[in-house]
Motif scaffolding. Structure first.
Motif, PDB file in Angstrom:
ATOM      1  N   TYR A   1     -32.499  -7.142 -15.034  1.00 39.78           N
ATOM      2  CA  TYR A   1     -31.822  -7.251 -14.583  1.00 39.78           C
ATOM      3  C   TYR A   1     -30.492  -7.488 -15.110  1.00 39.78           C
ATOM      4  CZ  TYR A   1     -36.991  -7.105 -12.287  1.00 39.78           C
ATOM      5  OH  TYR A   1     -37.445  -6.026 -11.670  1.00 39.78           O
TER       6      TYR A   1
ATOM      7  N   ASP B   1     -35.197  -2.092  -7.934  1.00 38.22           N
ATOM      8  CA  ASP B   1     -36.965  -1.821  -8.313  1.00 38.22           C
ATOM      9  C   ASP B   1     -37.687  -2.636  -7.627  1.00 38.22           C
ATOM     10  OD1 ASP B   1     -38.093  -1.762 -10.974  1.00 38.22           O
ATOM     11  OD2 ASP B   1     -38.652  -3.328 -11.295  1.00 38.22           O
TER      12      ASP B   1
ATOM     13  N   ASN C   1     -41.064   0.193  -6.387  1.00 39.14           N
ATOM     14  CA  ASN C   1     -42.070   0.257  -7.505  1.00 39.14           C
ATOM     15  C   ASN C   1     -42.670  -0.822  -5.926  1.00 39.14           C
ATOM     16  OD1 ASN C   1     -41.707   2.224  -9.549  1.00 39.14           O
ATOM     17  ND2 ASN C   1     -40.381   0.822  -9.826  1.00 39.14           N
TER      18      ASN C   1
ATOM     19  N   VAL D   1     -43.724  -4.878  -9.038  1.00 37.42           N
ATOM     20  CA  VAL D   1     -42.576  -5.527  -9.597  1.00 37.42           C
ATOM     21  C   VAL D   1     -42.645  -7.417 -10.090  1.00 37.42           C
ATOM     22  CG1 VAL D   1     -40.085  -6.387  -9.162  1.00 37.42           C
ATOM     23  CG2 VAL D   1     -41.061  -4.264  -8.585  1.00 37.42           C
TER      24      VAL D   1
END
Length: 226
Positions: A128, A142, A146, A151
């Motif tokens: 990140y 993300d 996902n 995550v």
């Protein structure tokens, strides 16, 4: 300490008094950040039509006081912002910049295909990190691809987060934090409206200032529970 701030209201019972409360919550939230301000506001009709979420996002690299003035008074402002009882959610964020330039694009919320999200905290994960973008933007990308739980299960536990996320497909809001960042909520005593903020005293004081009563007291979101 380095801070950002969340605040907002939601529910089918929102009225003009609630708008006063959320505007006041946004004002006192400047204690937690003045580098940018953002609002996600709209109407989720998920109990009738799960696929319909009517929303607007406004954000800029200005403090909340200027942001409020701009959208209520300036010609280019959006009069709907912080001013519509037709909407049933208003989610606000103030930023204290830690990563990424202090520009409009790095203000919260961040919008992706499936979600719109706001983040208080700083992450430790290498994936990140980016020269220009914030860790928050990369986290929400993300999550959009996902899912929240897959995550967050992999996020570095020494990072800090309190997240407010709208699922654009279902109209559902999710709140989740770890023990590094606070997030509190209250329910109105007699109307179906929920209020939230990063600090408990903000909820107590701003509701009292507007002579609105909460059910019992302020509650905190339990860490690591979506």
């Amino acid at each position: 300490s380095i801070l950002c701030g969340h605040c907002g209201i939601m529910g089918p019972g929102i009225n003009s008094w609630d708008l006063d409360i959320v505007r006041d919550l946004l004002t006192v939230s400047t204690l937690r950040g003045t580098d940018s301000t953002g609002v996600l506001q709209g109407k989720s009709e998920s109990w009738f039509n799960p696929s319909r979420v009517d929303y607007v996002v406004e954000k800029s690299s200005s403090d909340a006081l200027y942001f409020k003035w701009f959208h209520s008074k300036a010609l280019e402002g959006n009069r709907r912002i912080l001013n519509s009882t037709l909407d049933n959610f208003i989610a606000c964020h103030v930023r204290y910049g830690t990563r990424g330039a202090l520009i409009d694009a790095n203000a919260h919320p961040f919008e992706f295909e499936n979600i719109i999200g706001m983040h208080n905290g700083t992450l430790r994960d290498k994936k990140y990190e980016h020269n220009d973008k914030t860790d928050s933007e990369l986290l929400f990308k993300d999550i959009s691809e996902n899912g929240i739980i897959p995550v967050l299960e992999k996020v570095d536990p020494w990072g800090a987060y309190a997240l407010v996320i709208l699922d654009k497909n279902s109209g559902e809001f999710s709140f989740v934090r770890n023990d590094q960042r606070p997030l509190y909520y209250a329910i109105h005593e007699s109307r179906p409206v929920m209020y939230w903020a990063s600090e408990a005293w903000m909820l107590r004081e701003m509701m009292a200032r507007n002579t609105e009563k909460m059910y019992k007291d302020v509650y905190f979101f339990k860490p690591h529970v979506v």
